[in-house]
Scaffold this motif. Sequence first.
Motif, PDB file in Angstrom:
ATOM      1  N   LEU A 174       1.679  46.431 -13.711  1.00  0.00           N
ATOM      2  CA  LEU A 174       0.829  45.840 -12.675  1.00  0.00           C
ATOM      3  C   LEU A 174      -0.453  46.636 -12.485  1.00  0.00           C
ATOM      4  CD1 LEU A 174       3.511  45.043  -9.956  1.00  0.00           C
ATOM      5  CD2 LEU A 174       2.498  43.477 -11.621  1.00  0.00           C
ATOM      6  N   ASP A 175      -1.485  45.945 -12.064  1.00  0.00           N
ATOM      7  CA  ASP A 175      -2.738  46.582 -11.714  1.00  0.00           C
ATOM      8  C   ASP A 175      -2.536  47.315 -10.383  1.00  0.00           C
ATOM      9  OD1 ASP A 175      -5.731  46.903 -11.831  1.00  0.00           O
ATOM     10  OD2 ASP A 175      -5.555  45.742  -9.973  1.00  0.00           O
ATOM     11  N   ASP A 176      -2.821  48.604 -10.367  1.00  0.00           N
ATOM     12  CA  ASP A 176      -2.626  49.389  -9.140  1.00  0.00           C
ATOM     13  C   ASP A 176      -3.446  48.837  -7.977  1.00  0.00           C
ATOM     14  OD1 ASP A 176      -0.778  51.075 -10.318  1.00  0.00           O
ATOM     15  OD2 ASP A 176      -2.232  52.657 -10.745  1.00  0.00           O
ATOM     16  N   GLY A 177      -4.614  48.275  -8.268  1.00  0.00           N
ATOM     17  CA  GLY A 177      -5.447  47.695  -7.218  1.00  0.00           C
ATOM     18  C   GLY A 177      -4.771  46.507  -6.553  1.00  0.00           C
ATOM     19  N   ALA A 178      -4.062  45.703  -7.339  1.00  0.00           N
ATOM     20  CA  ALA A 178      -3.358  44.545  -6.782  1.00  0.00           C
ATOM     21  C   ALA A 178      -2.200  44.993  -5.898  1.00  0.00           C
ATOM     22  CB  ALA A 178      -2.849  43.647  -7.915  1.00  0.00           C
ATOM     23  N   VAL A 179      -1.503  46.033  -6.333  1.00  0.00           N
ATOM     24  CA  VAL A 179      -0.387  46.561  -5.534  1.00  0.00           C
ATOM     25  C   VAL A 179      -0.926  47.169  -4.246  1.00  0.00           C
ATOM     26  CG1 VAL A 179       1.533  48.198  -5.463  1.00  0.00           C
ATOM     27  CG2 VAL A 179       1.041  46.942  -7.580  1.00  0.00           C
ATOM     28  N   ARG A 180      -2.006  47.926  -4.356  1.00  0.00           N
ATOM     29  CA  ARG A 180      -2.619  48.538  -3.167  1.00  0.00           C
ATOM     30  C   ARG A 180      -3.060  47.463  -2.175  1.00  0.00           C
ATOM     31  NH1 ARG A 180      -3.952  53.426  -2.345  1.00  0.00           N
ATOM     32  NH2 ARG A 180      -3.953  53.972  -4.554  1.00  0.00           N
ATOM     33  N   ALA A 181      -3.664  46.392  -2.665  1.00  0.00           N
ATOM     34  CA  ALA A 181      -4.119  45.308  -1.786  1.00  0.00           C
ATOM     35  C   ALA A 181      -2.937  44.635  -1.091  1.00  0.00           C
ATOM     36  CB  ALA A 181      -4.920  44.281  -2.595  1.00  0.00           C
ATOM     37  N   ALA A 182      -1.835  44.444  -1.821  1.00  0.00           N
ATOM     38  CA  ALA A 182      -0.652  43.817  -1.226  1.00  0.00           C
ATOM     39  C   ALA A 182      -0.050  44.705  -0.137  1.00  0.00           C
ATOM     40  CB  ALA A 182       0.388  43.531  -2.310  1.00  0.00           C
ATOM     41  N   VAL A 183       0.026  46.008  -0.409  1.00  0.00           N
ATOM     42  CA  VAL A 183       0.574  46.948   0.577  1.00  0.00           C
ATOM     43  C   VAL A 183      -0.340  47.012   1.799  1.00  0.00           C
ATOM     44  CG1 VAL A 183       1.154  49.382   0.997  1.00  0.00           C
ATOM     45  CG2 VAL A 183       1.861  48.281  -1.139  1.00  0.00           C
ATOM     46  N   ASP A 184      -1.645  47.024   1.568  1.00  0.00           N
ATOM     47  CA  ASP A 184      -2.610  47.014   2.677  1.00  0.00           C
ATOM     48  C   ASP A 184      -2.440  45.756   3.523  1.00  0.00           C
ATOM     49  OD1 ASP A 184      -3.691  49.429   1.884  1.00  0.00           O
ATOM     50  OD2 ASP A 184      -5.505  48.557   0.998  1.00  0.00           O
ATOM     51  N   GLU A 185      -2.254  44.615   2.870  1.00  0.00           N
ATOM     52  CA  GLU A 185      -2.088  43.336   3.574  1.00  0.00           C
ATOM     53  C   GLU A 185      -0.852  43.375   4.469  1.00  0.00           C
ATOM     54  OE1 GLU A 185      -2.962  39.601   4.907  1.00  0.00           O
ATOM     55  OE2 GLU A 185      -4.241  40.823   3.626  1.00  0.00           O
ATOM     56  N   ALA A 186       0.179  44.113   4.019  1.00  0.00           N
ATOM     57  CA  ALA A 186       1.405  44.245   4.815  1.00  0.00           C
ATOM     58  C   ALA A 186       1.234  45.229   5.969  1.00  0.00           C
ATOM     59  CB  ALA A 186       2.561  44.688   3.919  1.00  0.00           C
ATOM     60  N   GLY A 187       0.117  45.971   5.966  1.00  0.00           N
ATOM     61  CA  GLY A 187      -0.157  46.905   7.053  1.00  0.00           C
ATOM     62  C   GLY A 187       0.279  48.340   6.780  1.00  0.00           C
ATOM     63  N   PHE A 188       0.436  48.673   5.507  1.00  0.00           N
ATOM     64  CA  PHE A 188       0.889  50.013   5.148  1.00  0.00           C
ATOM     65  C   PHE A 188      -0.065  50.616   4.109  1.00  0.00           C
ATOM     66  CE2 PHE A 188       4.423  47.531   6.621  1.00  0.00           C
ATOM     67  CZ  PHE A 188       4.945  48.353   7.616  1.00  0.00           C
ATOM     68  N   GLU A 189       0.213  51.859   3.714  1.00  0.00           N
ATOM     69  CA  GLU A 189      -0.667  52.548   2.795  1.00  0.00           C
ATOM     70  C   GLU A 189       0.091  52.943   1.533  1.00  0.00           C
ATOM     71  OE1 GLU A 189      -3.348  56.617   2.499  1.00  0.00           O
ATOM     72  OE2 GLU A 189      -2.659  55.926   4.457  1.00  0.00           O
ATOM     73  N   LEU A 190      -0.490  52.573   0.374  1.00  0.00           N
ATOM     74  CA  LEU A 190       0.082  52.972  -0.902  1.00  0.00           C
ATOM     75  C   LEU A 190      -0.294  54.426  -1.147  1.00  0.00           C
ATOM     76  CD1 LEU A 190       1.564  52.046  -3.493  1.00  0.00           C
ATOM     77  CD2 LEU A 190      -0.686  51.543  -4.451  1.00  0.00           C
ATOM     78  N   ALA A 191       0.722  55.287  -1.273  1.00  0.00           N
ATOM     79  CA  ALA A 191       0.471  56.709  -1.468  1.00  0.00           C
ATOM     80  C   ALA A 191       0.433  57.080  -2.946  1.00  0.00           C
ATOM     81  CB  ALA A 191       1.547  57.528  -0.738  1.00  0.00           C
ATOM     82  N   GLY A 192       0.810  56.155  -3.817  1.00  0.00           N
ATOM     83  CA  GLY A 192       0.793  56.417  -5.254  1.00  0.00           C
ATOM     84  C   GLY A 192       2.113  56.040  -5.875  1.00  0.00           C
ATOM     85  N   LYS A 193       2.287  56.484  -7.121  1.00  0.00           N
ATOM     86  CA  LYS A 193       3.530  56.213  -7.823  1.00  0.00           C
ATOM     87  C   LYS A 193       4.476  57.384  -7.620  1.00  0.00           C
ATOM     88  CE  LYS A 193       1.431  53.237 -11.243  1.00  0.00           C
ATOM     89  NZ  LYS A 193       1.032  53.077 -12.634  1.00  0.00           N
ATOM     90  N   ALA A 194       5.747  57.077  -7.530  1.00  0.00           N
ATOM     91  CA  ALA A 194       6.763  58.116  -7.320  1.00  0.00           C
ATOM     92  C   ALA A 194       7.065  58.824  -8.616  1.00  0.00           C
ATOM     93  CB  ALA A 194       8.028  57.499  -6.738  1.00  0.00           C
TER      94      ALA A 194
END
Length: 79
Positions: free
Chosen positions: A59-79
């Motif tokens: 997945l594109d990290d930008g798309a994942v970040r946008a989805a997490v932002d839309e949910a009201g949270f912050e993507l901290a990176g990959k584990a």
Amino acid sequence: MTAQTDTTGPVTTVYKVSGMSCGHCEGAVSGEISQISGVSSVTAVASTGEVTVVSATPLDDGAVRAAVDEAGFELAGKA
């Protein structure tokens, strides 16, 4: 002459998401990420902050970040 086949399978990626604290948070994050094209499975765990995503291709990290932002949270990176 041989035919080349694509032998790659699903891609599993684990992301760290900050701010999740309950089942509702898990559902919100999972729901948004599951809308990304190619995603077949999302499992969010609030206690660890980890979100495991299974997708057909990386997945594109930008798309994942946008989805997490839309949910009201912050993507901290990959584990």
